[in-house]
Design a protein around this motif. Structure first.
Motif, PDB file in Angstrom:
ATOM      1  N   SER A  86      28.082  86.427  71.860  1.00 17.68           N
ATOM      2  CA  SER A  86      29.343  86.587  72.577  1.00 17.68           C
ATOM      3  C   SER A  86      29.693  88.071  72.555  1.00 17.68           C
ATOM      4  CB  SER A  86      30.457  85.749  71.938  1.00 17.68           C
ATOM      5  OG  SER A  86      30.647  86.119  70.583  1.00 17.68           O
ATOM      6  N   GLU A  87      30.607  88.478  73.401  1.00 15.93           N
ATOM      7  CA  GLU A  87      30.935  89.895  73.515  1.00 15.93           C
ATOM      8  C   GLU A  87      31.393  90.466  72.175  1.00 15.93           C
ATOM      9  OE1 GLU A  87      33.723  92.884  76.239  1.00 15.93           O
ATOM     10  OE2 GLU A  87      33.701  90.719  76.615  1.00 15.93           O
ATOM     11  N   GLY A  88      30.758  91.550  71.752  1.00 14.26           N
ATOM     12  CA  GLY A  88      31.113  92.198  70.501  1.00 14.26           C
ATOM     13  C   GLY A  88      30.484  91.578  69.271  1.00 14.26           C
ATOM     14  N   ASP A  89      29.716  90.503  69.446  1.00 16.93           N
ATOM     15  CA  ASP A  89      29.095  89.809  68.311  1.00 16.93           C
ATOM     16  C   ASP A  89      27.899  90.608  67.811  1.00 16.93           C
ATOM     17  OD1 ASP A  89      28.153  87.895  66.482  1.00 16.93           O
ATOM     18  OD2 ASP A  89      28.736  86.237  67.789  1.00 16.93           O
ATOM     19  N   ASP A  90      27.665  90.598  66.483  1.00 13.14           N
ATOM     20  CA  ASP A  90      26.482  91.269  65.946  1.00 13.14           C
ATOM     21  C   ASP A  90      25.323  90.299  65.747  1.00 13.14           C
ATOM     22  OD1 ASP A  90      27.517  89.876  63.818  1.00 13.14           O
ATOM     23  OD2 ASP A  90      27.583  91.575  62.435  1.00 13.14           O
ATOM     24  N   THR A  91      25.492  89.062  66.189  1.00  7.82           N
ATOM     25  CA  THR A  91      24.399  88.092  66.232  1.00  7.82           C
ATOM     26  C   THR A  91      23.902  88.009  67.671  1.00  7.82           C
ATOM     27  OG1 THR A  91      25.279  86.796  64.391  1.00  7.82           O
ATOM     28  CG2 THR A  91      23.743  85.686  65.863  1.00  7.82           C
ATOM     29  N   ASP A 208      28.515  88.362  58.293  1.00  8.88           N
ATOM     30  CA  ASP A 208      29.633  87.970  57.431  1.00  8.88           C
ATOM     31  C   ASP A 208      30.181  86.586  57.759  1.00  8.88           C
ATOM     32  OD1 ASP A 208      29.516  90.387  56.071  1.00  8.88           O
ATOM     33  OD2 ASP A 208      30.859  91.382  57.502  1.00  8.88           O
ATOM     34  N   ASP A 209      29.694  85.997  58.835  1.00  8.91           N
ATOM     35  CA  ASP A 209      30.175  84.685  59.262  1.00  8.91           C
ATOM     36  C   ASP A 209      29.234  83.610  58.723  1.00  8.91           C
ATOM     37  OD1 ASP A 209      31.176  82.462  60.487  1.00  8.91           O
ATOM     38  OD2 ASP A 209      30.614  83.056  62.532  1.00  8.91           O
ATOM     39  N   HIS A 210      29.657  82.912  57.678  1.00 11.60           N
ATOM     40  CA  HIS A 210      28.785  81.914  57.060  1.00 11.60           C
ATOM     41  C   HIS A 210      28.858  80.556  57.758  1.00 11.60           C
ATOM     42  CE1 HIS A 210      27.680  84.726  54.036  1.00 11.60           C
ATOM     43  NE2 HIS A 210      28.899  84.815  53.529  1.00 11.60           N
ATOM     44  N   ASN A 212      27.734  80.144  60.651  1.00 16.96           N
ATOM     45  CA  ASN A 212      26.529  80.058  61.484  1.00 16.96           C
ATOM     46  C   ASN A 212      25.255  80.194  60.650  1.00 16.96           C
ATOM     47  OD1 ASN A 212      26.424  82.758  60.862  1.00 16.96           O
ATOM     48  ND2 ASN A 212      26.265  83.500  62.966  1.00 16.96           N
ATOM     49  N   ASP A 213      25.337  79.833  59.359  1.00 20.83           N
ATOM     50  CA  ASP A 213      24.159  79.925  58.495  1.00 20.83           C
ATOM     51  C   ASP A 213      23.175  78.782  58.733  1.00 20.83           C
ATOM     52  OD1 ASP A 213      25.142  82.203  57.373  1.00 20.83           O
ATOM     53  OD2 ASP A 213      25.650  81.315  55.436  1.00 20.83           O
ATOM     54  N   GLY A 214      23.651  77.682  59.291  1.00 20.33           N
ATOM     55  CA  GLY A 214      22.789  76.524  59.454  1.00 20.33           C
ATOM     56  C   GLY A 214      22.665  75.751  58.154  1.00 20.33           C
ATOM     57  N   LEU A 215      22.074  74.579  58.236  1.00 15.37           N
ATOM     58  CA  LEU A 215      21.908  73.728  57.063  1.00 15.37           C
ATOM     59  C   LEU A 215      20.570  74.016  56.385  1.00 15.37           C
ATOM     60  CD1 LEU A 215      23.210  70.354  58.537  1.00 15.37           C
ATOM     61  CD2 LEU A 215      24.467  72.016  57.148  1.00 15.37           C
ATOM     62  N   GLY A 216      20.528  73.750  55.088  1.00 16.97           N
ATOM     63  CA  GLY A 216      19.289  73.929  54.349  1.00 16.97           C
ATOM     64  C   GLY A 216      19.079  75.337  53.841  1.00 16.97           C
ATOM     65  N   HIS A 217      20.105  76.200  53.959  1.00 19.77           N
ATOM     66  CA  HIS A 217      19.984  77.584  53.507  1.00 19.77           C
ATOM     67  C   HIS A 217      21.220  77.965  52.710  1.00 19.77           C
ATOM     68  CE1 HIS A 217      16.446  78.547  55.988  1.00 19.77           C
ATOM     69  NE2 HIS A 217      16.974  77.710  56.851  1.00 19.77           N
ATOM     70  N   SER A 218      21.027  78.793  51.713  1.00 25.98           N
ATOM     71  CA  SER A 218      22.138  79.298  50.920  1.00 25.98           C
ATOM     72  C   SER A 218      22.603  80.622  51.492  1.00 25.98           C
ATOM     73  CB  SER A 218      21.706  79.490  49.462  1.00 25.98           C
ATOM     74  OG  SER A 218      22.700  80.173  48.737  1.00 25.98           O
ATOM     75  N   SER A 219      23.903  80.875  51.430  1.00 25.58           N
ATOM     76  CA  SER A 219      24.440  82.153  51.906  1.00 25.58           C
ATOM     77  C   SER A 219      24.319  83.238  50.846  1.00 25.58           C
ATOM     78  CB  SER A 219      25.912  81.984  52.304  1.00 25.58           C
ATOM     79  OG  SER A 219      26.682  81.572  51.185  1.00 25.58           O
ATOM     80  N   GLN A 220      23.825  82.874  49.664  1.00 23.05           N
ATOM     81  CA  GLN A 220      23.692  83.852  48.574  1.00 23.05           C
ATOM     82  C   GLN A 220      22.407  84.649  48.734  1.00 23.05           C
ATOM     83  OE1 GLN A 220      26.230  84.274  46.444  1.00 23.05           O
ATOM     84  NE2 GLN A 220      27.270  82.713  47.670  1.00 23.05           N
TER      85      GLN A 220
END
Length: 220
Positions: A86-91, A208-210, A212-220
């Motif tokens: 999306s506009e301005g998104d870093d993903t 920094d947006d957790h 959108n991490d998806g399932l099965g993954h840790s944000s750590q």
């Protein structure tokens, strides 16, 4: 969304569906029942496809991989032109759409969905050069936690952007198949034709947006 844009997207989707059908042919009595395939087990296979020099028109389809009648598991890597989700998104998301599932001569057995993709920002050009020239995306085939087709024999690229997409040096697809999960003849799709022509869902473990991490993954 305007009626004109909706109509244009519908035309692109229709063209893509027709192209997929023509690309894989069709016989009214075709069946996978005569193909033994591999019931289960390992079938190491790596397919590396350079995309540079190719222009895919709007609605165009590029078949990448077909393991029929075996549905398989492995990894999918794509480098392609990209743009922010999306506009301005870093993903970022690829301009091209990667779809997977099963293409069958019988319409009822055809089932294709966008592949859930993980954006690898550390080796993508928005991070390295500040451009959207080349982004790297990775996926698990199949990805039962995050969606997509549960049984994969076919992987394709489809251009849903409405404009031609030209690939440059460094744009590649790499498909690494590690295991056969079964035969599509024994476990066919029966809800078809099902063709989801939405853009790929993009996950990003490094922003920094957790959410959108998806399932099965840790944000750590």
């Amino acid at each position: 969304m305007t009626f004109l844009k909706q109509n244009k997207i519908s035309m692109i989707a229709g063209t893509a569906l027709l192209t997929i059908a023509l690309a894989f042919g069709g016989y009214s009595f075709a069946s996978h029942s005569f193909e033994a395939g591999v019931a289960t087990g390992t079938i190491p296979d790596n397919t590396h496809i350079r995309l540079d020099g190719m222009t895919l028109p709007a609605g165009g389809v590029f078949p990448l991989y077909d393991s029929s009648p075996n549905y398989v598991s492995g990894h999918f890597l794509l480098t392609s032109p990209c743009e922010p989700v999306s506009e301005g998104d870093d993903t970022y998301q690829p301009l091209i759409t990667a779809i997977a599932g099963h293409i069958d001569e019988h319409a009822s057995g055809t089932h294709m969905e966008p592949i859930p993709l993980f954006y690898i920002n550390t080796v993508s050009s928005p991070t390295l050069a500040g451009t959207g020239d080349q982004c790297v995306f990775h996926a698990h085939i199949p990805d039962p936690l995050n969606g997509g087709a549960p049984r994969v024999t076919d992987i394709d690229l489809v251009n849903l952007s409405g404009e031609p997409i030209t690939f440059a040096p460094g744009h590649v697809v790499d498909i690494n198949i590690q295991r056969v999960l079964g035969s599509i003849a024994d476990n066919p799709y029966e809800d078809g034709p099902y063709l989801d022509l939405n853009r790929n869902v993009i996950y990003d473990l490094n922003d920094d947006d957790h959410t959108n991490d998806g399932l099965g993954h840790s944000s750590q």
